[in-house]
Design a protein around this motif. Structure first.
Motif, PDB file in Angstrom:
ATOM      1  N   GLU A   1      -6.370  -1.701   0.699  1.00 23.65           N
ATOM      2  CA  GLU A   1      -5.920  -0.584  -0.148  1.00 23.65           C
ATOM      3  C   GLU A   1      -4.613  -0.936  -0.853  1.00 23.65           C
ATOM      4  O   GLU A   1      -4.409  -0.612  -2.023  1.00 23.65           O
ATOM      5  N   GLU A   2      -3.721  -1.599  -0.128  1.00 29.06           N
ATOM      6  CA  GLU A   2      -2.437  -1.977  -0.734  1.00 29.06           C
ATOM      7  C   GLU A   2      -2.647  -2.891  -1.933  1.00 29.06           C
ATOM      8  O   GLU A   2      -1.960  -2.766  -2.947  1.00 29.06           O
TER       9      GLU A   2
ATOM     10  N   PHE B   1      -4.268  -0.635  -4.800  1.00 31.88           N
ATOM     11  CA  PHE B   1      -3.336   0.249  -5.508  1.00 31.88           C
ATOM     12  C   PHE B   1      -2.173  -0.521  -6.128  1.00 31.88           C
ATOM     13  O   PHE B   1      -1.187   0.081  -6.562  1.00 31.88           O
TER      14      PHE B   1
ATOM     15  N   PRO C   1      -2.365   7.155  -2.864  1.00 30.28           N
ATOM     16  CA  PRO C   1      -1.182   7.206  -1.994  1.00 30.28           C
ATOM     17  C   PRO C   1       0.038   7.837  -2.658  1.00 30.28           C
ATOM     18  O   PRO C   1       0.955   8.282  -1.968  1.00 30.28           O
TER      19      PRO C   1
ATOM     20  N   ARG D   1      -6.314  -0.962   5.433  1.00 28.85           N
ATOM     21  CA  ARG D   1      -5.058  -0.564   4.803  1.00 28.85           C
ATOM     22  C   ARG D   1      -4.551  -1.642   3.853  1.00 28.85           C
ATOM     23  O   ARG D   1      -4.136  -1.353   2.730  1.00 28.85           O
TER      24      ARG D   1
ATOM     25  N   PRO E   1      -4.602   7.214   2.406  1.00 28.38           N
ATOM     26  CA  PRO E   1      -4.549   5.793   2.052  1.00 28.38           C
ATOM     27  C   PRO E   1      -3.157   5.184   2.242  1.00 28.38           C
ATOM     28  O   PRO E   1      -2.168   5.836   1.936  1.00 28.38           O
ATOM     29  N   ILE E   2      -3.139   3.950   2.723  1.00 23.83           N
ATOM     30  CA  ILE E   2      -1.911   3.164   2.956  1.00 23.83           C
ATOM     31  C   ILE E   2      -0.860   3.989   3.687  1.00 23.83           C
ATOM     32  O   ILE E   2       0.284   4.090   3.248  1.00 23.83           O
ATOM     33  N   ASN E   3      -1.180   4.600   4.782  1.00 24.36           N
ATOM     34  CA  ASN E   3      -0.190   5.329   5.601  1.00 24.36           C
ATOM     35  C   ASN E   3       0.523   6.451   4.850  1.00 24.36           C
ATOM     36  O   ASN E   3       1.564   6.924   5.294  1.00 24.36           O
TER      37      ASN E   3
END
Lengths: 428, 317
Positions: free
Chosen positions: A401-402, A405, B175, A398, B263-265
């Motif tokens: 991914e943060e 993005f 996301p 996660r 993705p990302i919650n």
């Protein structure tokens, strides 16, 4: 009159049902039935079922029923079955989870059977000890693997860039991958998958710096700076186009089927050597495998010989003797080895390794050669993961991914990673 | 026979004598009914109420499924309320999903129902076709199909590219958009509220419309002054049912994100977070606490709906 006959009917039905149960029980008692639960692909299921069929020839009175699921469904299923006193007799185990299950008393120790029903002395001490928890043997090594970098050498060649060879540094790899992507042979194609969220890759990278994911006493083994550098490396890879963008990587569900290499988006991916069989089965192009890039030529290799999986016997198994006999068959009998091949990893038993050597296909041979090549510089087995560590593979994914993005800088990501990892470990 | 019931409900004076007799009689008369209800009663007490109460107890413990539960007091609830960023993320996702999917779905269902209500040929066939997604909707296969539709090289982007020359993003793995694909999936399953709306529309007497026509009310005015007010009981029913369903949504997010909520919650539905805590990380006590908070949340929303009903729901009898 009507009621009586109804009652009579009910009684008759009840008696019939009772008889049926008793009858069913006595039929079951003739055969020793055992359940074997494993995770894996269809390929593994086919091979394992063939081995079970072979065992029926060897031990006619024993009927072993196989069940399998994918990796992520496996642990919920096993946990609920164990909690429901309905554990499978034979359990495929992972190095991460064997500590949790053994310490909670769910597994049977093999120590009394060693050298008797279980004759695995040709495993070598290290491969036996990889199934020990707190000094007792709870798991039998089903195969040896290590992390690897798999790639489509043809795709690299087409782009006019040399495919990564053993000994290449991470920086060189990044440079080449950027050039490879620039000359990509087809649109929306990249040199590499994004391994920033792949825990085994992060682990290998830490080990090349002499660190580990966890310390011996179950604390976090790396600092904010380490995590920051890792995220920054992959951020650079994404920005230079060397690896796939974040929204392509997000489709990867940590399975062979959804990996960017398999879906035709990338020429290189990071996985475990035994999975090479699964990858090759799903990829049209011929794949190669090699070690990870390195920090520097004389840094530790970051590769250790890992039990790719183990087999354990439930502490609640009805017939422990029969269960141990089957375990011994699985790892020491050429008939089983013939069916299983090296799909679960290179066999730990020297005898079995020799027995399967002659019948290996090209893909399997590559894996055996690869394990042979990294063994001289292999590092020792890292400390076992502490309770709760299973969650951290998702945290890493996660946070990567943060960064991907654009929601976090690598510095923030490094801090978050360490903070959240410590939180998770503190909770256990 | 017909005298019997009145004697025991008549008044306080008769009660002491009449009640036991009446009860005994009622029991005698109802015993076969209870006998036939037994399978259901066993199911209700054994499989629903019992486990529910057990989970209430477990919500005050640490329980990893393998070792016995260990009393933890209110620690689980305290952590959820004060120190759980994932809980906050899951609440945001869930409330956004409820707030978007319920109104959109109902508006869509009402629009289609009104179209059908005007009388088109082959209505039963259309009705069946439009109802079909609701039968398939919660299934794994449809969620997989959705993954394909909204992928970067999926059908949606193909259409966008061919018709408008727009290069669409990878909807499900970005996301910023992934939650909306799930909202659309939910709206697409408008079948069951549509059928209920259709039945409701059929109940509106046509002479009211005729009168309105004579008085010169246009279709828009007729809709807001006649159709909508007379439909409020049906709208109320649909709102309550759909809101509860939306809070409980699980399968689409589970399949589309492969259980990660990523993705990302961005697709971390409350139920998905609960599932992860329970079955991926074996924190059954914590998951039970989450479950009870969900129960309270749904009960609160339902209560608010019922309390507000008197101000906007119009029953004509």
């Amino acid at each position: 009159m009507l009621t009586t006959s109804r009652r009579g009917l009910l009684r008759a039905g009840g008696v019939a049902a009772l008889l049926a149960t008793v009858g069913g029980g006595s039929v079951l008692a003739q055969d020793k039935r055992m359940r074997f639960l494993w995770w894996g692909s269809q390929e593994r299921a086919d091979r394992t079922n063939a081995a079970l069929a072979a065992y029926r020839q060897t031990a006619p009175g024993v009927d072993i029923v196989g069940e399998f699921t994918g990796w992520s469904d496996y642990w919920p299923r096993l946990a609920t079955q164990v909690a429901g006193r309905n554990a499978p007799d034979l359990i495929q185990m992972d190095y991460r989870y064997i500590f949790e299950y053994a310490r909670r008393g769910a597994l049977m120790p093999f120590d009394d059977d060693l050298g008797k029903a279980l004759r695995i002395d040709d495993f070598g001490q290290q491969n036996i000890d990889s199934g020990r928890v707190d000094g007792k043997l709870y798991g039998i090594n089903l195969g040896v693997n290590s992390v690897t970098m798999g790639f489509d050498a043809k795709a690299w060649e087409k782009a006019g860039v040399d495919a990564p060879e053993p000994g290449i540094t991470w920086d060189e790899f990044a440079d080449r991958a950027a050039r490879m992507s620039a000359n990509k042979p087809k649109p929306n194609f990249y040199a590499s998958a994004d391994a920033g969220g792949v825990e085994p890759a992060f682990e290998g990278w830490l080990q090349q710096d002499g660190k580990n994911l966890y310390t011996d006493d179950g604390k976090l083994g790396y600092a904010v700076g380490d995590a920051t550098n890792w995220f920054a490396f992959w951020d650079r890879m994404r920005k230079s186009g060397a690896c796939v963008p974040a929204d392509v990587q997000a489709l990867d569900q940590l399975t062979i089927e959804t990996n960017a290499l398999t879906t035709g988006k990338a020429a290189t991916a990071f996985f475990h050597s035994n999975q090479f069989i699964g990858y090759q089965a799903l990829n049209k192009a011929e794949l190669s495998l090699g070690p990870y890039p390195t920090r520097s030529p004389d840094a530790p290799s970051g590769h250790y010989l890992k039990p790719s999986m183990l087999i354990s016997v439930s502490s609640g198994a009805a017939d422990k003797e029969a269960a141990v006999a089957f375990c011994n068959f699985l790892v020491e009998d050429p008939a089983a080895a013939k069916a299983l091949g090296i799909e679960r990893g290179v066999p730990a038993s020297a005898k079995i390794r020799d027995a399967v050597a002659t019948s290996l296909d090209a893909t399997a041979t590559k894996i055996v050669d690869y394990i042979g090549a990294i063994t001289p510089r292999a590092i020792p087995l890292p400390p076992p993961p502490p309770t709760g560590a299973g969650e951290l593979q998702f945290v890493l994914k996660r946070i990567n991914e943060e960064v991907g993005f654009g929601q976090k800088t690598p510095e923030q990501a490094g801090e978050d990673m360490v903070k959240q990892a410590q939180d998770v470990l503190a909770r256990g | 026979m017909s005298v019997q019931p009145t004697t025991w409900v008549e008044g306080p004076a008769h009660r002491p004598v009449a009640r036991p007799k009446g009860l005994r009689l009622a029991w005698g008369r109802n015993a076969p009914a209870y006998l036939f209800l037994t399978p259901w009663l066993i199911g209700f007490f054994g499989l629903t109420l019992g486990p529910a109460l057990a989970s209430l107890y477990l919500s005050f413990t640490d329980y990893d499924l393998i070792q016995a539960p260990h009393w933890a007091g209110a620690a689980n609830y305290v952590r959820i309320a004060t120190a759980d960023p994932k809980f906050v993320a899951a609440m945001k996702v869930t409330f956004l999903y409820v707030a978007l999917s319920v109104p959109l779905k109902l508006i869509f269902a009402l629009a289609i129902a009104m179209m059908f209500n005007r009388g088109i040929r082959g209505l039963p066939i259309y009705r069946a076709i439009f109802y079909l997604p609701s039968l398939l909707g919660a299934s794994v296969a449809i969620s997989v199909l959705w993954r394909q539709l909204f992928a970067s090289d999926g059908l949606i982007n193909l259409v966008l590219w061919q018709l408008f020359g727009i290069e669409g993003p990878s909807w499900i793995s970005n996301p910023n958009y992934s939650i909306y694909t799930l909202v659309i999936l939910s709206v697409w399953q408008f079948g069951s509220p549509m059928i209920i709306f259709l039945a409701g529309l059929r109940q509106v007497p046509t002479d009211i419309y005729e009168a309105a026509n004579l008085d010169g009310a246009g279709p828009v005015r007729q809709f807001f002054r006649i159709t909508l007010p007379l439909l409020t009981p049906v709208i109320f029913f649909n709102v309550v049912i759909q809101t509860i369903d939306a809070f409980k949504a699980f399968t689409p997010a589970f399949v589309i994100s492969s259980g990660t909520g990523g993705p990302i919650n961005s697709t971390l539905f409350y139920t998905l977070y609960l599932y992860q805590e329970a079955f991926s990380f074996l924190r059954m006590g914590y998951a039970s606490a989450l479950a009870w908070i969900l129960v309270v949340m749904i009960a609160t929303f339902t209560a608010i709906s019922f309390l507000s009903a008197r101000y906007w729901v119009h029953y004509d009898d």
